[in-house]
Design an enzyme around this catalytic site. Structure first.
Site, short mmCIF file in Angstrom:
data_model
loop_
_atom_site.label_atom_id
_atom_site.label_comp_id
_atom_site.label_asym_id
_atom_site.label_seq_id
_atom_site.Cartn_x
_atom_site.Cartn_y
_atom_site.Cartn_z
N TYR A 1 4.59 0.14 -2.92
CA TYR A 1 4.39 -0.37 -4.28
C TYR A 1 5.48 -1.37 -4.67
O TYR A 1 5.95 -1.39 -5.81
CB TYR A 1 4.34 0.79 -5.29
CG TYR A 1 3.23 1.77 -5.03
CD1 TYR A 1 1.92 1.47 -5.39
CD2 TYR A 1 3.47 2.98 -4.39
CE1 TYR A 1 0.88 2.35 -5.14
CE2 TYR A 1 2.43 3.86 -4.13
CZ TYR A 1 1.14 3.55 -4.50
OH TYR A 1 0.12 4.41 -4.25
N HIS B 1 -10.52 -3.38 1.35
CA HIS B 1 -10.55 -4.30 2.48
C HIS B 1 -11.36 -3.75 3.66
O HIS B 1 -12.16 -4.47 4.25
CB HIS B 1 -9.13 -4.67 2.91
CG HIS B 1 -8.44 -5.61 1.98
ND1 HIS B 1 -8.48 -5.46 0.61
CD2 HIS B 1 -7.72 -6.73 2.20
CE1 HIS B 1 -7.79 -6.44 0.04
NE2 HIS B 1 -7.31 -7.24 0.99
N SER C 1 -8.30 3.63 -3.16
CA SER C 1 -9.20 2.52 -2.85
C SER C 1 -9.32 2.34 -1.34
O SER C 1 -8.42 2.70 -0.58
CB SER C 1 -8.67 1.23 -3.47
OG SER C 1 -7.44 0.87 -2.87
N HIS C 2 -10.45 1.78 -0.93
CA HIS C 2 -10.66 1.37 0.47
C HIS C 2 -11.41 0.05 0.45
O HIS C 2 -12.48 -0.09 1.05
CB HIS C 2 -11.42 2.45 1.25
CG HIS C 2 -10.67 2.90 2.47
ND1 HIS C 2 -11.29 3.25 3.64
CD2 HIS C 2 -9.34 3.01 2.71
CE1 HIS C 2 -10.38 3.58 4.54
NE2 HIS C 2 -9.18 3.45 4.00
N ARG D 1 -8.65 14.61 1.82
CA ARG D 1 -7.45 15.18 2.46
C ARG D 1 -6.26 15.17 1.50
O ARG D 1 -5.43 16.09 1.54
CB ARG D 1 -7.12 14.42 3.75
CG ARG D 1 -8.10 14.71 4.87
CD ARG D 1 -7.60 14.20 6.22
NE ARG D 1 -7.34 12.77 6.22
CZ ARG D 1 -8.28 11.84 6.37
NH1 ARG D 1 -9.55 12.21 6.54
NH2 ARG D 1 -7.98 10.56 6.36
N HIS E 1 0.83 -1.21 0.00
CA HIS E 1 0.00 0.00 0.00
C HIS E 1 0.86 1.26 0.00
O HIS E 1 0.50 2.26 -0.62
CB HIS E 1 -0.92 -0.02 1.22
CG HIS E 1 -2.03 0.98 1.17
ND1 HIS E 1 -3.18 0.77 0.44
CD2 HIS E 1 -2.16 2.21 1.73
CE1 HIS E 1 -3.98 1.81 0.58
NE2 HIS E 1 -3.38 2.70 1.35
#
Length: 747
Positions: A56, A101, A98-99, A120, A53
């Site tokens: 990379y 999980h 992305s969120h 943010r 995350h």
């Protein structure tokens, strides 16, 4: 002062560092680099900073293929978000995150904090957020043993997006949703944020100035979200439910106060650098800001505002509590920033200072509890060059026929049946929950090809789209990657905008599986191909890997967000028919291409054949010529043909009163002609009085659109090759289309 050393039991327990996101070889590398054993805090910092995350480490070798520079690019990859020059001193800031999980196990907060996090990222660059878009994937809502759970997840995710966006006062103006069994255990929640900033107000995240104050701003730190970054870098399993503490909790009202406080702090001129405390929280923001500036940082953790008692250094540094930012001030001006934050009711505290030595040094209760060289934490994380192998099953799948059903006898019934599915039906149930008009700058909201948001004080607007088709990518990842870029850019061109740049979200399974990595490798190559050919630099984005449930990966799902410039209000174009009698033109060639199509998914329930082919030279020509036509005022409406082909494009161009009559000679089997998803096609309506001028304009540019019919009140009629194939009341078409998703949710 001595560092906290791990106990012998902790050193011997491999599970301890595995839970931190480090594998055995990575832990040994940490020990080698430090020349000693890390303590738990230090190991935790390495764990989050070396997670996929944040680092990379599996995708970096591929991402270097992207073009990242262009005459309008003010900031490419490397900061919180990309920045594109619009002219007149204005710049647009945008990014997708992305969120996935978190949303799978705590859907409301997972989605809400995904929105908060991307906003943010936008205002950390100095921009005021002006729009949110989203791209969502879920399992089937019906006829599946997991459907009840999927319906719950879907409703809660939509509510979470609405809850945060509506409360913070940023309009949600667009997006897309798709349902497929591949996402039943692992939904995808990607959010795209867009903001506007004057060039002289752009911010950056590079710390500097030895002795300058480091200021913590925002909500107090709690124990929520610990291990969020590492949790996002592993596959879901039966044990994932126990990781609810790794899901953050958002507060949009504090988010609004933080937004306004930050913007005023930027205006003060007292701020040198700023970064959002997003993934990995205080760890990521402090280490990255210092490393980018070539300096170090010392933090006194006792000064960090905390909402839980007796928090350890490990917990403070790895917490992903929301609505937090980290500032570095200009010399001696921290008091100004503290006063601004107090005015807005936002907590702020000086927690450290910039130092010359390039290390992160953490103090707590008078002791040094961690000290790490930033070059080792940030500058040189491990990078994996994974093996890539084309799946044998895919070769067999591509060789299977795309059409495995007989020619339908009643195409009207076929269309109604397709429209009654959530994938083809209207997404109004979703859109109605989002406030799309707050700030009153939205010119075109959800429902048309692209959203359009005005630039206040200017004639300019932004055209915004996010798109992707995982079924294409599954069948042919390189072609699917190209199509994702082309379709999103085509949406923007149809709205009257010149596409300028892209952001991308790469959602895939485990890169450690050679066949998954092959799809990722090929898809990135396809995206890079299209970006170079269409002149669209990549300004950043997000990579979300390990999207698997009990070892079964999702479909390979790249999502592409495109931002475009509409130069004048009169250039704004929608997909909706404008008046009866307008001529319908079809730009582009229709071929019998149903591999990965919506119709194939509906009829066969499985993928086979090849994805549609895409000629990038032709695509570029079609987009540019249609864009110039809209700017010339010759076009009444323009609609990209994508999923569902011409049939769904016709349905979604109709209004309450305006339908159409089509009389077309495609020389194809009727269902193939209507539902083919051949690329580089656009449906245009044009006033009869200007149709000749438009056709002449196209001919000048070596395009020959086909006249296929006209706009007509209250009718939906289609004749193909001289035979009537659909003749339905417009009301019946719209009823089936408008009610499908809501009906699926009320089972």
């Amino acid at each position: 002062m001595p560092l906290d050393e791990p106990t012998p039991e902790q050193i011997q327990d491999e599970q301890v560092f595995l839970e931190m996101g480090l594998n055995a070889s990575e832990y040994k590398e940490v020990v080698r680099r430090l020349g000693r054993l890390p303590n738990l805090t230090e190991a935790g910092i390495f764990g989050v900073m070396w997670s996929e995350h944040c680092s990379y480490k599996n995708s970096k070798p591929l991402l270097g293929r992207y073009p990242t520079e262009g005459k309008r690019i003010l900031q490419g990859p490397g900061e919180g978000a990309g920045v594109v020059d619009l002219g007149e001193g204005w710049a647009a800031v945008f990014k997708v995150e992305s969120h996935n999980h978190p949303s799978a196990i705590e859907p409301y907060q997972g989605a809400a904090t995904g929105v908060g996090g991307i906003l943010r990222d936008i205002f950390s660059m100095g921009a005021r957020p002006v729009a949110i878009l989203n791209s969502l994937r879920f399992g089937p809502l019906q006829d599946d043993p997991r459907a009840p759970r999927t319906r719950y997840l879907f409703k809660e995710v939509v509510a979470g997006i609405a809850g945060y966006g509506n409360c913070i006062g940023v309009p949600t103006v667009g997006g897309e949703v798709d349902f497929d069994p591949a996402y039943s255990g692992n939904p995808l929640v990607n959010a795209m944020g867009v903001g506007l900033v004057r060039h002289d107000r752009l911010q950056h995240g590079r710390a500097g100035g030895i002795g300058n104050a480091v200021v913590y701003v925002g909500s107090a730190t709690g124990r929520d979200g610990i291990h969020g970054a590492t949790f996002a870098s592993e596959e879901l399993s039966a044990a994932s439910e126990a990781k609810r503490p790794a899901v953050q909790v958002g507060d949009p009202f504090m988010g609004k106060l933080l937004l306004e406080a930050c913007l005023e702090c930027y205006e003060s001129g007292a701020l040198l650098a700023v970064q959002d405390m997003g993934a990995a929280g205080l760890t990521c923001s402090s280490t990255e800001m210092a490393d980018k500036g070539g300096v170090g940082m010392v933090l006194d953790l006792d000064r960090v505002p905390q909402r839980a008692e007796d928090m350890s250094a490990y917990e403070i540094m790895l917490s992903e509590s929301q609505e937090r930012m980290l500032f570095v001030t200009h010399p001696g001006r921290e008091g100004e920033l503290l006063a601004i934050c107090e005015k807005w009711g936002v907590e702020a505290a000086v927690i450290g200072e910039v130092i010359e030595e390039p290390v992160l040094r953490l103090l707590q209760k008078g002791n040094c509890v961690a000290e790490l060289p930033l070059e080792q934490v940030c500058g040189n994380p491990p990078v994996y060059h994974r093996k890539s192998v084309k799946p044998d099953a895919l070769t067999r799948q591509q060789a299977e026929p795309e059409v495995s059903w007989p020619e339908p006898e009643n195409l009207g019934a076929e269309l109604l049946a397709l429209l009654s599915t959530p994938n083809a039906g209207s997404k109004q149930w979703v859109h109605r929950q989002y406030d799309s008009m707050v700030r009153t700058c939205t010119r075109v909201r959800s429902g048309s090809d692209a959203a359009v948001v005005a630039v206040e004080g200017s004639d300019m607007s932004l055209a915004l789209s996010i798109d992707g088709n995982a079924r294409y990518v599954q069948l042919d990842p390189r072609m699917g990657g190209r199509i994702a870029v082309a379709e999103a850019a085509r949406n923007v061109a149809c709205a009257g905008g010149q596409p300028l740049a892209i952001t991308n979200g790469l959602n895939f399974g485990s890169p450690e599986k050679t066949e998954v990595f092959w799809h990722l490798d090929q898809a990135v190559t396809g995206i890079a191909d299209a970006c170079r050919h269409l002149g669209l630099p990549v300004t950043g984005g997000n990579v979300s890997l390990y999207n698997e449930t009990e070892g079964i990966p999702i479909l390979p799902t790249p999502m592409v967000g495109v931002i475009g410039l509409v130069e004048r209000p009169e250039h704004v174009t929608t997909q909706f028919f404008q008046q009866a009698g307008d001529i319908l033109l079809l730009v582009g060639e229709t071929r019998p291409e149903l591999g990965g199509s919506l119709y194939q998914h509906h009829k066969a329930g499985r993928l086979s054949g090849k994805a549609p082919q895409l000629d990038l030279t032709q695509e570029a020509k079609v987009q540019q010529v249609v864009l110039e036509a809209t700017r010339s005022g010759l076009v009444s409406s323009a609609h990209d043909l994508s999923h569902g082909g011409l049939a769904l494009a016709l349905v979604t161009s109709c209004t309450e009163d305006l339908g159409m009559e089509v009389d077309w000679n495609p020389d194809l089997r009727p269902d193939l002609a209507l539902f083919s998803e051949s690329q580089s096609r656009i449906l245009i309506s044009v006033d009869q009085d200007t149709s000749s001028a438009l056709l002449a304009f196209f001919a000048e540019h070596d395009l020959q659109p086909t006249i296929i019919g006209q706009v007509a009140p209250q009718r939906f009629r289609v004749n193909l090759d001289g035979k009537p194939v659909i003749n339905l009341p417009l009301e019946a078409i719209r009823k089936a289309w408008q009610s499908s998703l809501e009906q699926a949710l009320t089972v």
